[in-house]
Design a protein around this motif. Structure first.
Motif, PDB file in Angstrom:
ATOM      1  N   UNK A  44      71.748   9.599  36.717  1.00  9.61           N
ATOM      2  CA  UNK A  44      70.541   9.636  37.530  1.00  9.61           C
ATOM      3  C   UNK A  44      69.726  10.864  37.175  1.00  9.61           C
ATOM      4  N   UNK A  45      68.417  10.655  37.079  1.00  4.19           N
ATOM      5  CA  UNK A  45      67.540  11.769  36.735  1.00  4.19           C
ATOM      6  C   UNK A  45      67.586  12.843  37.814  1.00  4.19           C
ATOM      7  N   UNK A  46      67.600  14.083  37.386  1.00  5.14           N
ATOM      8  CA  UNK A  46      67.628  15.184  38.335  1.00  5.14           C
ATOM      9  C   UNK A  46      66.271  15.372  38.985  1.00  5.14           C
ATOM     10  N   UNK A  47      66.276  16.011  40.152  1.00  5.39           N
ATOM     11  CA  UNK A  47      65.026  16.279  40.850  1.00  5.39           C
ATOM     12  C   UNK A  47      64.180  17.256  40.044  1.00  5.39           C
ATOM     13  N   UNK A  48      62.855  17.122  40.189  1.00  4.74           N
ATOM     14  CA  UNK A  48      61.954  18.025  39.479  1.00  4.74           C
ATOM     15  C   UNK A  48      61.091  18.765  40.485  1.00  4.74           C
ATOM     16  N   UNK A  49      60.377  19.775  39.993  1.00  5.70           N
ATOM     17  CA  UNK A  49      59.496  20.536  40.861  1.00  5.70           C
ATOM     18  C   UNK A  49      58.077  20.026  40.834  1.00  5.70           C
ATOM     19  N   UNK A  50      57.823  18.902  40.156  1.00  5.56           N
ATOM     20  CA  UNK A  50      56.478  18.347  40.056  1.00  5.56           C
ATOM     21  C   UNK A  50      56.046  17.792  41.404  1.00  5.56           C
ATOM     22  N   UNK A  51      54.812  18.126  41.817  1.00  5.70           N
ATOM     23  CA  UNK A  51      54.322  17.628  43.092  1.00  5.70           C
ATOM     24  C   UNK A  51      54.287  16.102  43.082  1.00  5.70           C
ATOM     25  N   UNK A  52      54.876  15.482  44.091  1.00  4.28           N
ATOM     26  CA  UNK A  52      54.948  14.030  44.149  1.00  4.28           C
ATOM     27  C   UNK A  52      56.094  13.462  43.334  1.00  4.28           C
TER      28      UNK A  52
END
Length: 308
Positions: A44-52
């Motif tokens: 599973x893709x890790x969380x990112x800091x990109x808004x939205x």
């Protein structure tokens, strides 16, 4: 399904759901399928800091979305051919294909572990017919509901006690049963039924058996699951669907896909395609083979059901 307390899930299957398998066997079947798929799939893709969030872009790149599934008819289960199907997986296939993600992969878990599993990134979305509730809206974000649902009872043929709603159950002192963690527990308690007197059974099949054997007078579940499970019964029937009361007011439940709170872009893109499917009538064509009727199509929004 009757999703858990305060819940809160082209089809390759026969037109009518087979309610013979138990929840345990269904979950085991999904587990086997999930294990096979996991061997050849990226994590599973890790969380990112990109808004939205940028999960949608990453799902497009890897070509697969992992779905949290609870192994329950008619929302997500293994059919007689060993294929994953159900209203949520089939809808997921249609929506995610439109979003540029060609494959869906099931990740089996118990219903109560779906939200924790989503938030710990064990999968990318919950596809289990989960009811949208204010409590859940504090933990995840929901797409708009793909169906709405009323309640119904399983009773003996002819409905000898005249049970049509929870108030009738209380007034006539009927022996009452419902499923493990079902929202119907709270609906009965709100109507004045003592929680300790409720017989809790694993699912609608066990509920039907309890009614047929005379152990209880009534089993409460969703209109969909009750009407499907009694089709082969000569001793029981389902009552006319009705609207339960919550805090004294009529309440209609809606089931939807859930996403992590940071992934608003994915949720919004999902909603765009879901609305197109609703408008074209394709959504109903996807859900109809699983027992859904036009009365269960809905324009409810997640915002409404979240209470905001």
């Amino acid at each position: 399904m009757a999703p858990p307390l305060r819940s809160p899930h082209s089809p390759r299957r026969s037109p009518e759901p087979d309610f013979g398998p138990t929840r345990r066997s269904l979950l085991a079947g999904v587990a086997a399928l999930g294990a096979l798929g996991a061997a050849g799939c990226s994590r599973v893709a890790n969380a990112s800091g990109v808004e939205g969030g940028d999960l949608l872009d990453r799902l497009r790149a890897q070509g697969v979305v992992r779905l949290g599934i609870a192994g329950e008819i008619p929302f997500g289960y293994i059919d007689r051919d060993g294929q994953l199907t159900g209203e949520a997986p089939e809808l997921a296939k249609a929506v995610f294909k439109r979003l540029g993600v060609d494959r869906v992969q099931p990740v089996p878990t118990e219903f109560g572990s779906l939200i924790p599993g989503l938030n710990s990134q064990q999968f990318d979305a919950v596809a289990a017919g989960m009811y949208v509730t204010p409590e859940r809206c504090e933990q995840v974000i929901f797409a708009d509901p793909d169906y709405q649902m009323l309640d119904s009872f399983i009773v003996r043929k002819g409905n000898p006690k005249g049970l049509h709603n929870y108030q009738d159950v209380v007034e006539k002192k009927a022996k009452f049963a419902t499923g493990t963690g079902y929202a119907e527990i709270q609906y009965a308690v709100d109507a004045g039924y003592k929680e300790g007197d409720i017989l809790i059974v694993p699912d609608q099949v066990a509920g039907l058996n309890a009614v047929e054997a005379g152990r209880v007078d009534v089993f409460a579940g969703t209109a969909l699951t009750t009407r499907e499970v009694v089709k082969k019964s000569s001793k029981a029937e389902s009552t006319k669907p009705f609207t339960p009361l919550v805090d004294g007011k009529p309440h209609v439940d809606g089931g939807a896909f859930a996403f992590r709170q940071t992934e608003t872009k994915l949720r919004d893109a999902f909603n765009v395609e879901l609305r197109k499917l609703k408008k074209s009538g394709e959504l109903f064509r996807i859900l109809k083979p699983f027992g859904f009727t036009k009365a269960e199509m809905t324009d409810l929004t997640a915002k409404e059901l979240c209470g905001g």
